[in-house]
Design a protein around this motif. Structure first.
Motif: not given
Length: 126
Positions: A4-14
């Protein structure tokens, strides 16, 4: 063997959106239920979305219901977690996971999952 390889996380505003992806091996994707979990600092790991093997049944806890959507793409052996209207309390490390065996219903218990991704950080600022 990494399954299983994940991707797509990060920082975002509410209020923003993110889409996480989890690429699985053909064997894992075709034989196991999939789920997404998260773990915030000092808290237990919790399920945020789960789907059965065929992908036609899903589960969401009240905390994310109506904002998160789990989906399976058989052509790509990939499971997605679309996250909309993100809140600061959604900040956590997110993990995808696959169950030991196949179930006809979504599986909520962590103990049923024996394959885990490496985790991806999601940070939501206010």
């Amino acid at each position: 063997q990494v399954q299983l390889v994940e991707s797509g996380g990060g920082s975002v505003q509410a209020g923003g959106s993110l889409r996480l992806a989890c690429a699985a091996s053909i064997r894992t994707f075709s034989r196991n239920n999939m789920g997404w979990f998260r773990q915030a600092p000092g808290k237990e790991r919790e399920v945020v979305a789960a789907t059965n093997l065929s992908g036609d049944r899903t589960y969401y806890p009240d905390s994310v219901k109506g904002r998160f959507t789990i989906s399976r793409d058989s052509a790509k052996n990939t499971v997605y977690l679309q996250m909309n209207s993100l809140k600061p309390e959604d900040t956590a490390v997110y993990y995808c996971a696959a169950t030991r065996i196949a179930y006809t219903t979504p599986v909520l218990s962590l103990n049923a999952y024996d394959k885990w991704g490496q985790g991806t950080q999601v940070t939501v600022s206010s």
